[in-house]
Design a protein around this motif. Structure first.
Motif, mmCIF file in Angstrom:
data_model
loop_
_atom_site.group_PDB
_atom_site.id
_atom_site.type_symbol
_atom_site.label_atom_id
_atom_site.label_comp_id
_atom_site.label_asym_id
_atom_site.label_seq_id
_atom_site.Cartn_x
_atom_site.Cartn_y
_atom_site.Cartn_z
ATOM 1 N N ARG A 96 -4.178 26.657 -1.106
ATOM 2 C CA ARG A 96 -5.603 26.537 -1.544
ATOM 3 C C ARG A 96 -6.013 25.475 -2.642
ATOM 4 O O ARG A 96 -7.081 24.691 -2.378
ATOM 5 C CB ARG A 96 -6.259 27.868 -1.971
ATOM 6 N N GLY A 97 -5.160 25.328 -3.543
ATOM 7 C CA GLY A 97 -5.423 24.344 -4.691
ATOM 8 C C GLY A 97 -5.368 22.813 -4.009
ATOM 9 O O GLY A 97 -6.177 22.130 -4.284
ATOM 10 N N MET A 98 -4.324 22.772 -3.280
ATOM 11 C CA MET A 98 -4.336 21.254 -2.643
ATOM 12 C C MET A 98 -5.362 21.039 -1.695
ATOM 13 O O MET A 98 -5.565 19.810 -1.660
ATOM 14 C CB MET A 98 -2.823 21.091 -1.941
ATOM 15 N N ARG A 99 -5.754 22.201 -0.924
ATOM 16 C CA ARG A 99 -6.758 21.729 -0.079
ATOM 17 C C ARG A 99 -8.145 21.483 -0.640
ATOM 18 O O ARG A 99 -8.712 20.527 -0.606
ATOM 19 C CB ARG A 99 -7.027 23.022 0.733
ATOM 20 N N GLU A 100 -8.323 22.186 -1.800
ATOM 21 C CA GLU A 100 -9.671 21.689 -2.916
ATOM 22 C C GLU A 100 -9.424 20.378 -3.477
ATOM 23 O O GLU A 100 -10.430 19.554 -3.523
ATOM 24 C CB GLU A 100 -9.555 22.739 -4.074
ATOM 25 N N ASP A 101 -8.153 19.944 -3.737
ATOM 26 C CA ASP A 101 -7.800 18.575 -4.614
ATOM 27 C C ASP A 101 -7.857 17.519 -3.458
ATOM 28 O O ASP A 101 -8.470 16.607 -3.889
ATOM 29 C CB ASP A 101 -6.396 18.714 -5.344
ATOM 30 N N LEU A 102 -7.696 17.744 -2.292
ATOM 31 C CA LEU A 102 -7.530 16.752 -1.292
ATOM 32 C C LEU A 102 -8.930 16.834 -0.498
ATOM 33 O O LEU A 102 -9.128 15.716 0.148
ATOM 34 C CB LEU A 102 -6.429 17.036 -0.531
ATOM 35 N N HIS A 103 -9.667 17.698 -0.694
ATOM 36 C CA HIS A 103 -10.993 17.731 -0.025
ATOM 37 C C HIS A 103 -11.769 16.322 -0.166
ATOM 38 O O HIS A 103 -12.118 15.813 -1.323
ATOM 39 C CB HIS A 103 -11.908 18.855 -0.487
ATOM 40 N N ASP A 104 -12.416 15.601 0.691
ATOM 41 C CA ASP A 104 -13.141 14.463 0.828
ATOM 42 C C ASP A 104 -12.284 13.182 0.335
ATOM 43 O O ASP A 104 -12.830 12.161 0.110
ATOM 44 C CB ASP A 104 -14.417 14.696 0.017
ATOM 45 N N LEU A 105 -11.025 13.323 0.058
ATOM 46 C CA LEU A 105 -10.373 12.008 -0.370
ATOM 47 C C LEU A 105 -10.215 10.881 0.700
ATOM 48 O O LEU A 105 -10.166 9.792 0.299
ATOM 49 C CB LEU A 105 -8.689 12.508 -0.744
ATOM 50 N N MET B 199 0.910 -1.197 -0.032
ATOM 51 C CA MET B 199 0.122 -0.002 -0.112
ATOM 52 C C MET B 199 0.883 1.196 0.141
ATOM 53 O O MET B 199 1.673 1.054 0.651
ATOM 54 C CB MET B 199 -0.972 -0.140 1.223
ATOM 55 N N LEU B 200 0.369 2.185 -0.627
ATOM 56 C CA LEU B 200 1.343 3.370 -0.633
ATOM 57 C C LEU B 200 0.863 4.345 0.504
ATOM 58 O O LEU B 200 -0.172 4.211 1.180
ATOM 59 C CB LEU B 200 0.715 4.208 -2.308
ATOM 60 N N PRO B 201 1.963 5.000 0.844
ATOM 61 C CA PRO B 201 1.723 5.859 2.294
ATOM 62 C C PRO B 201 0.871 7.200 2.277
ATOM 63 O O PRO B 201 0.518 7.728 3.103
ATOM 64 C CB PRO B 201 3.400 6.016 2.591
ATOM 65 N N HIS B 202 0.427 7.561 1.224
ATOM 66 C CA HIS B 202 -0.170 9.022 0.661
ATOM 67 C C HIS B 202 -1.483 9.003 1.455
ATOM 68 O O HIS B 202 -1.997 10.409 1.643
ATOM 69 C CB HIS B 202 -0.263 9.201 -0.667
ATOM 70 N N LEU B 203 -2.281 8.180 2.198
ATOM 71 C CA LEU B 203 -3.329 8.339 2.672
ATOM 72 C C LEU B 203 -3.058 7.963 4.350
ATOM 73 O O LEU B 203 -4.071 8.086 5.072
ATOM 74 C CB LEU B 203 -4.599 7.616 2.318
ATOM 75 N N GLY B 204 -1.901 7.055 4.561
ATOM 76 C CA GLY B 204 -1.763 6.748 5.920
ATOM 77 C C GLY B 204 -2.779 5.600 6.348
ATOM 78 O O GLY B 204 -3.191 5.330 7.860
ATOM 79 N N ALA B 205 -3.246 4.847 5.314
ATOM 80 C CA ALA B 205 -4.364 3.781 5.642
ATOM 81 C C ALA B 205 -3.705 2.412 5.682
ATOM 82 O O ALA B 205 -4.622 1.505 5.954
ATOM 83 C CB ALA B 205 -5.411 4.002 4.646
ATOM 84 N N GLY B 206 -2.647 2.377 5.211
ATOM 85 C CA GLY B 206 -2.110 0.659 5.170
ATOM 86 C C GLY B 206 -2.333 0.100 6.292
ATOM 87 O O GLY B 206 -2.737 -1.227 6.560
ATOM 88 N N ALA B 207 -1.667 0.381 7.747
ATOM 89 C CA ALA B 207 -1.667 0.011 8.902
ATOM 90 C C ALA B 207 -3.245 -0.378 9.111
ATOM 91 O O ALA B 207 -3.830 -1.538 9.811
ATOM 92 C CB ALA B 207 -1.035 0.491 9.945
ATOM 93 N N GLY B 208 -4.194 0.799 8.934
ATOM 94 C CA GLY B 208 -5.711 0.366 9.072
ATOM 95 C C GLY B 208 -6.202 -0.632 8.315
ATOM 96 O O GLY B 208 -7.099 -1.483 8.940
ATOM 97 N N GLN B 209 -5.923 -0.687 7.155
ATOM 98 C CA GLN B 209 -6.268 -1.763 6.145
ATOM 99 C C GLN B 209 -5.904 -3.057 6.873
ATOM 100 O O GLN B 209 -6.739 -4.144 6.958
ATOM 101 C CB GLN B 209 -6.010 -1.835 4.926
ATOM 102 N N GLY B 210 -4.787 -3.142 7.390
ATOM 103 C CA GLY B 210 -4.120 -4.418 7.865
ATOM 104 C C GLY B 210 -5.044 -4.885 9.196
ATOM 105 O O GLY B 210 -5.067 -6.289 9.052
ATOM 106 N N LEU B 211 -5.402 -4.050 9.904
ATOM 107 C CA LEU B 211 -6.291 -4.248 11.103
ATOM 108 C C LEU B 211 -7.735 -4.748 10.591
ATOM 109 O O LEU B 211 -8.104 -5.723 11.107
ATOM 110 C CB LEU B 211 -6.165 -3.119 12.104
ATOM 111 N N GLU B 212 -7.900 -4.348 9.683
ATOM 112 C CA GLU B 212 -9.271 -4.460 9.097
ATOM 113 C C GLU B 212 -9.335 -5.916 8.592
ATOM 114 O O GLU B 212 -10.320 -6.734 8.593
ATOM 115 C CB GLU B 212 -9.935 -3.623 7.864
ATOM 116 N N ASP B 213 -8.326 -6.139 7.695
ATOM 117 C CA ASP B 213 -8.068 -7.467 7.230
ATOM 118 C C ASP B 213 -8.048 -8.484 8.267
ATOM 119 O O ASP B 213 -8.735 -9.745 8.138
ATOM 120 C CB ASP B 213 -6.846 -7.453 6.355
#
Length: 117
Positions: free
Chosen positions: A73-82, A1-15
């Protein structure tokens, strides 16, 4: 899993949670364990793919390749709700989905049938 959402460890726990629940299910036995693992993969694969794709997108946006540019501002808009579907996931629904998958395939009996067997 790529690190950009910080979700890999959480997914491991879910799995791990889903695997433990499925492997410990009263209807799981040595004859159907490979089918139970198939149900696990069927249930989790779509979510894993979604998180991976969003992580790729987040990485692109962090590098300034988002639609709104490389400004705060641009990054905030692009990352919103990701992160919304990553954070707002009901893990217990995965167990229900996997059990229904197994019931639909005739591997697990319906709960009422299992109670009277």
């Amino acid at each position: 899993m790529l690190p950009h959402l910080g979700a890999g460890a959480g997914q491991g726990l879910e799995d791990a949670h889903l695997l433990a629940k499925l492997l410990g299910h009263p209807q799981t036995d040595e004859k159907n364990v490979h089918l139970v693992l198939e149900a696990y993969e069927h249930t989790r694969k779509k979510r894993a793919q979604m998180i991976w794709e969003r992580s790729v997108a987040a990485g692109d946006k962090y590098e300034g390749r988002g639609q709104h540019g490389y400004t705060a501002r641009g990054m905030r808009e692009d990352l919103h709700d990701l992160w919304e579907p990553v954070w707002r996931h009901e893990i217990f629904s995965d167990l229900q989905d996997a059990v229904l998958y197994l019931q639909d395939k005739g591997i697990f009996r319906l709960q009422d049938e299992a109670m009277h067997a």
